[in-house]
Motif scaffolding. Structure first.
Motif, PDB file in Angstrom:
ATOM      1  N   GLN A  50      -1.116  -5.609  -4.552  1.00  0.00           N
ATOM      2  CA  GLN A  50      -1.827  -5.240  -3.333  1.00  0.00           C
ATOM      3  C   GLN A  50      -3.205  -5.903  -3.280  1.00  0.00           C
ATOM      4  O   GLN A  50      -3.621  -6.424  -2.235  1.00  0.00           O
ATOM      5  N   SER A  95      -1.019  -1.768  -8.567  1.00  0.00           N
ATOM      6  CA  SER A  95      -2.001  -2.134  -7.545  1.00  0.00           C
ATOM      7  C   SER A  95      -2.404  -3.606  -7.607  1.00  0.00           C
ATOM      8  O   SER A  95      -3.136  -4.072  -6.732  1.00  0.00           O
ATOM      9  N   ARG A 147       0.835  -1.213   0.000  1.00  0.00           N
ATOM     10  CA  ARG A 147       0.000   0.000   0.000  1.00  0.00           C
ATOM     11  C   ARG A 147       0.863   1.254   0.000  1.00  0.00           C
ATOM     12  O   ARG A 147       0.566   2.236  -0.694  1.00  0.00           O
ATOM     13  N   ASN A 182       2.255   1.930  -3.545  1.00  0.00           N
ATOM     14  CA  ASN A 182       1.279   2.561  -4.432  1.00  0.00           C
ATOM     15  C   ASN A 182       1.140   4.051  -4.122  1.00  0.00           C
ATOM     16  O   ASN A 182       1.065   4.880  -5.039  1.00  0.00           O
TER      17      ASN A 182
END
Length: 343
Positions: A316, A313, A113, A116
């Protein structure tokens, strides 16, 4: 007569003796008063000291009582906190079994996270790649074959980040600064010249009017030069206009540097286009320095200062799905175990 004299002498002696005795008595009375006053002050001082001692004793006793009460309350509160913490830990231990790999999964999810956010908000490619590699190390430590799809996503995202073009903003900024200093020393296309016309007539005209008119025509030809041009000539600029023009070029190049630092591609290209327009329109383009600046600015205009960033992403989301499935599976197994115990 002698007796009278003796009586008088005796009376005087008695008076002198009485006066001295009275003085001694008065002095003794004063000393007695002083001694009584000193005794009274000593008694008052002793009484004050005793009161102070009594007050300090009372204060110390009250302070000890307050400290004792606070210590007792703190011990009671700490005991309640310890009991509550033990009860909560016992409940957590009874609800789910501990697994050290869960900490590795949670840390890897946090790192993904953060990677990103670093890429989207700060456009930091190197920082995002470092965070992805650290998250992959945590998943490798977990040693779970079910994490292979997540690590595959991380590997693909690292490859995409490695393919992002590197922008040397420091080098580009220094190049613009060098062109700014170089163009400041180059000549303009319209030089400012001061033309002073001097007459060659040094003596008064003589002769007839025809001779004088002919001589005046010759002098006029020497003062006026006629040139023929196919295109229209532009007016010569003043020194104030020249200073304004050079200042404009410098400001436009500084605007390009600011756009470079802010990664604004359109503003960067527009600033360079404006600088090229000013240079080509007002500077001596035949000069080697001007040609060098124009060539370099055209090359810099083709630089991409805001490259396209990939989407990272996927890893994640894949890890979040893995953690969610793991939690659901554990909850289901605990529910089945509870039903078996009830049976």
């Amino acid at each position: 007569m002698l007796a009278l004299v003796l009586v008088i002498v005796l009376a005087v002696a008695v008076l002198v003796f009485g006066w001295q005795a009275w003085q001694k008595l008065d002095t003794q009375q004063q000393r007695l008063a002083e001694l009584e006053a000193q005794s009274a002050s000593r008694d008052a001082l002793a009484e004050l000291e005793s009161r102070l001692d009594a007050g300090e004793s009372e204060r110390d006793a009250a302070l000890e009582n307050a400290i004792g009460e606070l210590q007792g309350e703190f011990a009671s509160y700490r005991g309640e906190v310890d009991d509550t913490l033990d009860r909560v830990l016992a409940e957590l231990a009874s609800e789910q079994e501990t697994d050290e790999r869960d900490w590795l999964h949670a840390e890897a999810a946090y790192l993904l996270r953060l990677a990103n956010q670093r890429l989207q908000l700060e456009r930091d490619v190197q920082g995002a790649a470092a965070l992805l590699r650290t998250a992959d190390d945590r998943l490798r430590e977990a040693d779970n074959p079910a994490l292979v799809p997540v690590r595959r996503e991380i590997a693909a995202e690292l490859a995409a980040l490695d393919a992002v073009p590197r922008v040397d903003r420091t080098g580009l900024w220094l190049a613009l600064n060098a062109q700014q200093e170089l163009i400041a020393r180059q000549p303009l296309g319209q030089d400012i010249e001061e033309q002073v016309a001097r007459s060659s007539i040094e003596e008064a005209p003589s002769g007839g009017w025809q001779q004088q008119l002919s001589r005046f025509g010759q002098e006029l030809k020497s003062l006026v030069t006629v040139r023929h041009h196919d295109a229209a000539l532009e007016a010569l600029i003043t020194p104030e206009q020249e200073s304004y023009l050079r200042q404009s070029v410098r400001l436009v190049l500084e605007q390009a540097q600011l756009a470079l630092l802010k990664e604004e591609q359109e503003l960067f290209e527009a600033s360079l286009d404006k600088a090229l327009t000013l240079i080509n329109g007002y500077y001596e383009t035949d000069a080697s320095g001007v040609r060098s600046v124009v060539s370099r600015l055209e090359a810099l205009k083709g630089e991409a200062i805001r490259p396209e960033l990939p989407d990272i992403s996927g890893s994640q989301q894949a890890l979040a799905g893995f953690i969610e499935r793991r939690f659901e599976s554990r909850s289901a197994s605990q529910g089945n175990g509870a039903q078996g115990d009830d049976a």
